[in-house]
Design a protein around this motif. Structure first.
Motif, mmCIF file in Angstrom:
data_model
loop_
_atom_site.group_PDB
_atom_site.id
_atom_site.type_symbol
_atom_site.label_atom_id
_atom_site.label_comp_id
_atom_site.label_asym_id
_atom_site.label_seq_id
_atom_site.Cartn_x
_atom_site.Cartn_y
_atom_site.Cartn_z
ATOM 1 N N GLU A 28 44.248 74.491 33.282
ATOM 2 C CA GLU A 28 42.898 74.568 33.850
ATOM 3 C C GLU A 28 42.731 73.612 35.015
ATOM 4 O OE1 GLU A 28 38.224 74.199 32.526
ATOM 5 O OE2 GLU A 28 39.787 74.045 31.008
ATOM 6 N N GLY A 29 42.251 74.156 36.125
ATOM 7 C CA GLY A 29 41.855 73.352 37.264
ATOM 8 C C GLY A 29 40.341 73.314 37.323
ATOM 9 N N PRO A 30 39.769 72.572 38.248
ATOM 10 C CA PRO A 30 38.320 72.510 38.353
ATOM 11 C C PRO A 30 37.650 73.868 38.592
ATOM 12 C CG PRO A 30 39.293 70.701 39.568
ATOM 13 C CD PRO A 30 40.425 71.611 39.156
ATOM 14 N N ARG A 31 38.302 74.744 39.386
ATOM 15 C CA ARG A 31 37.674 76.021 39.748
ATOM 16 C C ARG A 31 38.460 77.256 39.321
ATOM 17 N NH1 ARG A 31 36.353 76.216 45.844
ATOM 18 N NH2 ARG A 31 35.173 78.030 45.141
ATOM 19 N N LYS A 32 39.703 77.087 38.871
ATOM 20 C CA LYS A 32 40.571 78.225 38.578
ATOM 21 C C LYS A 32 41.574 77.849 37.499
ATOM 22 C CE LYS A 32 44.439 80.524 40.967
ATOM 23 N NZ LYS A 32 45.246 80.475 39.822
ATOM 24 N N LEU A 33 42.060 78.855 36.788
ATOM 25 C CA LEU A 33 43.150 78.679 35.839
ATOM 26 C C LEU A 33 44.461 78.988 36.552
ATOM 27 C CD1 LEU A 33 41.455 80.509 32.854
ATOM 28 C CD2 LEU A 33 41.670 78.037 33.175
ATOM 29 N N TYR A 34 45.545 78.343 36.149
ATOM 30 C CA TYR A 34 46.848 78.478 36.794
ATOM 31 C C TYR A 34 47.915 78.823 35.759
ATOM 32 C CZ TYR A 34 44.648 75.906 40.636
ATOM 33 O OH TYR A 34 43.817 75.501 41.649
ATOM 34 N N ILE A 35 48.761 79.791 36.049
ATOM 35 C CA ILE A 35 49.900 80.104 35.187
ATOM 36 C C ILE A 35 51.108 79.317 35.684
ATOM 37 C CG2 ILE A 35 51.524 81.903 34.461
ATOM 38 C CD1 ILE A 35 49.198 83.878 34.498
ATOM 39 N N HIS A 36 51.729 78.585 34.779
ATOM 40 C CA HIS A 36 52.940 77.820 35.094
ATOM 41 C C HIS A 36 54.108 78.808 35.075
ATOM 42 C CE1 HIS A 36 56.069 74.867 35.011
ATOM 43 N NE2 HIS A 36 55.218 73.852 34.907
ATOM 44 N N PRO A 37 54.715 79.113 36.225
ATOM 45 C CA PRO A 37 55.743 80.163 36.276
ATOM 46 C C PRO A 37 57.002 79.858 35.482
ATOM 47 C CG PRO A 37 55.605 79.038 38.386
ATOM 48 C CD PRO A 37 54.470 78.537 37.540
ATOM 49 N N GLU A 38 57.315 78.591 35.274
ATOM 50 C CA GLU A 38 58.505 78.235 34.493
ATOM 51 C C GLU A 38 58.254 78.355 32.990
ATOM 52 O OE1 GLU A 38 61.493 77.685 35.896
ATOM 53 O OE2 GLU A 38 60.491 78.132 37.794
ATOM 54 N N GLU A 39 57.009 78.281 32.582
ATOM 55 C CA GLU A 39 56.669 78.377 31.161
ATOM 56 C C GLU A 39 56.279 79.791 30.750
ATOM 57 O OE1 GLU A 39 53.663 75.415 30.433
ATOM 58 O OE2 GLU A 39 55.033 73.760 30.852
ATOM 59 N N SER A 81 56.817 69.712 33.757
ATOM 60 C CA SER A 81 57.129 70.585 32.617
ATOM 61 C C SER A 81 56.664 69.964 31.315
ATOM 62 C CB SER A 81 58.630 70.864 32.564
ATOM 63 O OG SER A 81 59.050 71.533 33.710
ATOM 64 N N PRO A 82 55.346 69.951 31.080
ATOM 65 C CA PRO A 82 54.862 69.345 29.841
ATOM 66 C C PRO A 82 55.114 70.210 28.602
ATOM 67 C CG PRO A 82 53.022 70.186 31.103
ATOM 68 C CD PRO A 82 54.262 70.353 31.960
ATOM 69 N N GLY A 83 55.531 71.473 28.808
ATOM 70 C CA GLY A 83 55.823 72.331 27.669
ATOM 71 C C GLY A 83 54.598 72.978 27.057
ATOM 72 N N GLY A 84 53.541 73.087 27.814
ATOM 73 C CA GLY A 84 52.330 73.749 27.343
ATOM 74 C C GLY A 84 51.089 72.986 27.730
ATOM 75 N N ALA A 85 50.008 73.736 27.853
ATOM 76 C CA ALA A 85 48.753 73.154 28.310
ATOM 77 C C ALA A 85 47.963 72.457 27.211
ATOM 78 C CB ALA A 85 47.889 74.242 28.952
ATOM 79 N N GLN A 88 46.776 68.768 27.220
ATOM 80 C CA GLN A 88 46.763 68.281 28.600
ATOM 81 C C GLN A 88 45.322 68.237 29.105
ATOM 82 O OE1 GLN A 88 49.628 67.351 30.310
ATOM 83 N NE2 GLN A 88 50.612 67.714 28.348
ATOM 84 N N GLU A 89 45.003 67.227 29.827
ATOM 85 C CA GLU A 89 43.685 67.151 30.456
ATOM 86 C C GLU A 89 43.620 68.195 31.571
ATOM 87 O OE1 GLU A 89 41.021 65.172 29.726
ATOM 88 O OE2 GLU A 89 42.158 64.551 27.966
ATOM 89 N N PRO A 90 42.432 68.730 31.854
ATOM 90 C CA PRO A 90 42.316 69.629 33.005
ATOM 91 C C PRO A 90 42.753 68.914 34.283
ATOM 92 C CG PRO A 90 40.342 69.754 31.658
ATOM 93 C CD PRO A 90 41.171 68.599 31.128
ATOM 94 N N LEU A 91 43.265 69.672 35.212
ATOM 95 C CA LEU A 91 43.679 69.110 36.503
ATOM 96 C C LEU A 91 42.470 68.503 37.197
ATOM 97 C CD1 LEU A 91 45.825 72.162 37.628
ATOM 98 C CD2 LEU A 91 46.627 70.063 36.531
ATOM 99 N N THR A 92 42.684 67.489 37.985
ATOM 100 C CA THR A 92 41.573 66.829 38.675
ATOM 101 C C THR A 92 41.254 67.473 40.012
ATOM 102 O OG1 THR A 92 43.089 65.215 39.637
ATOM 103 C CG2 THR A 92 42.004 64.611 37.557
ATOM 104 N N ALA A 93 42.177 68.292 40.522
ATOM 105 C CA ALA A 93 41.955 68.955 41.812
ATOM 106 C C ALA A 93 42.619 70.325 41.790
ATOM 107 C CB ALA A 93 42.532 68.120 42.949
ATOM 108 N N ASP A 94 42.046 71.236 42.539
ATOM 109 C CA ASP A 94 42.626 72.562 42.701
ATOM 110 C C ASP A 94 43.573 72.582 43.885
ATOM 111 O OD1 ASP A 94 41.519 74.536 40.748
ATOM 112 O OD2 ASP A 94 39.615 73.795 41.523
ATOM 113 N N HIS A 95 44.431 73.572 43.897
ATOM 114 C CA HIS A 95 45.324 73.809 45.026
ATOM 115 C C HIS A 95 44.458 74.055 46.269
ATOM 116 C CE1 HIS A 95 48.159 75.975 47.607
ATOM 117 N NE2 HIS A 95 49.103 75.312 46.955
ATOM 118 N N PRO A 96 44.912 73.691 47.466
ATOM 119 C CA PRO A 96 44.127 73.911 48.687
ATOM 120 C C PRO A 96 43.689 75.366 48.907
ATOM 121 C CG PRO A 96 45.935 72.423 49.156
ATOM 122 C CD PRO A 96 46.129 72.902 47.740
ATOM 123 N N VAL A 97 44.469 76.327 48.464
ATOM 124 C CA VAL A 97 44.066 77.737 48.592
ATOM 125 C C VAL A 97 42.768 77.976 47.823
ATOM 126 C CG1 VAL A 97 44.677 80.107 47.917
ATOM 127 C CG2 VAL A 97 46.380 78.636 49.016
#
Length: 108
Positions: A28-39, A81-85, A88-97
Motif C-alpha cells: 500500500e502506498g498513500p494513493r495506490k496499491l502496488y504489486i511486487h513483481p518478484e513476489e 524483498s520483505p517476503g510479503g506485505a 509492513q507499514e504502508p509506503l510513505t510516498a508514491d511513485h512519481p507516476v
C-alpha cells in the motif's frame, strides 16, 4: 510476467485485491496499491475482484497505462524483498507516476 495495478486504483485503493492475494505481494502506498513483481506468482486472483478494473496482466496493460508497470517495478525495488506485505507499514510516498496524477475524491 506479472500483474500490474494501473491508474484506476489511484485514490481508490479498494483493497479487495489485497484480501484475495494468496502470496501477499500487494503493498500500500498513500494513493495506490502496488504489486511486487518478484513476489507475484501470476495466479490472477487479484484481477477479477478489483471493482474499478485496475489490475491487468502485464501483456494486457493498456498502452496509456504502461508507466504503471514501471511504477510497480521501481516501487518494489525501493521495498526490497520483505517476503510479503503483511506486517509492513504502508509506503510513505508514491511513485512519481502516481504522485503526478490529479487528486480525485473517492466515491461514497
Amino acid at each position: 510476467m506479472t500483474y500490474v495495478i494501473a491508474q484506476p486504483c489511484v485514490d481508490i485503493k479498494d483493497r479487495a485485491c489485497v484480501e484475495e492475494c494468496p502470496v501477499d505481494c500487494i503493498y500500500e502506498g498513500p494513493r495506490k496499491l502496488y504489486i511486487h513483481p518478484e513476489e507475484c506468482v501470476d495466479c490472477g486472483a487479484c484481477e477479477p475482484v478489483c471493482p474499478v478494473e485496475a489490475v491487468f496482466y502485464e501483456n494486457d496493460l493498456p498502452t496509456e497505462w504502461h508507466a504503471y508497470l514501471k511504477a510497480d517495478a521501481e516501487t518494489a525495488e525501493t521495498i526490497g524483498s520483505p517476503g510479503g506485505a503483511a506486517g509492513q507499514e504502508p509506503l510513505t510516498a508514491d511513485h512519481p507516476v502516481v504522485a503526478a496524477e490529479p487528486l480525485r475524491e473517492k466515491a461514497n
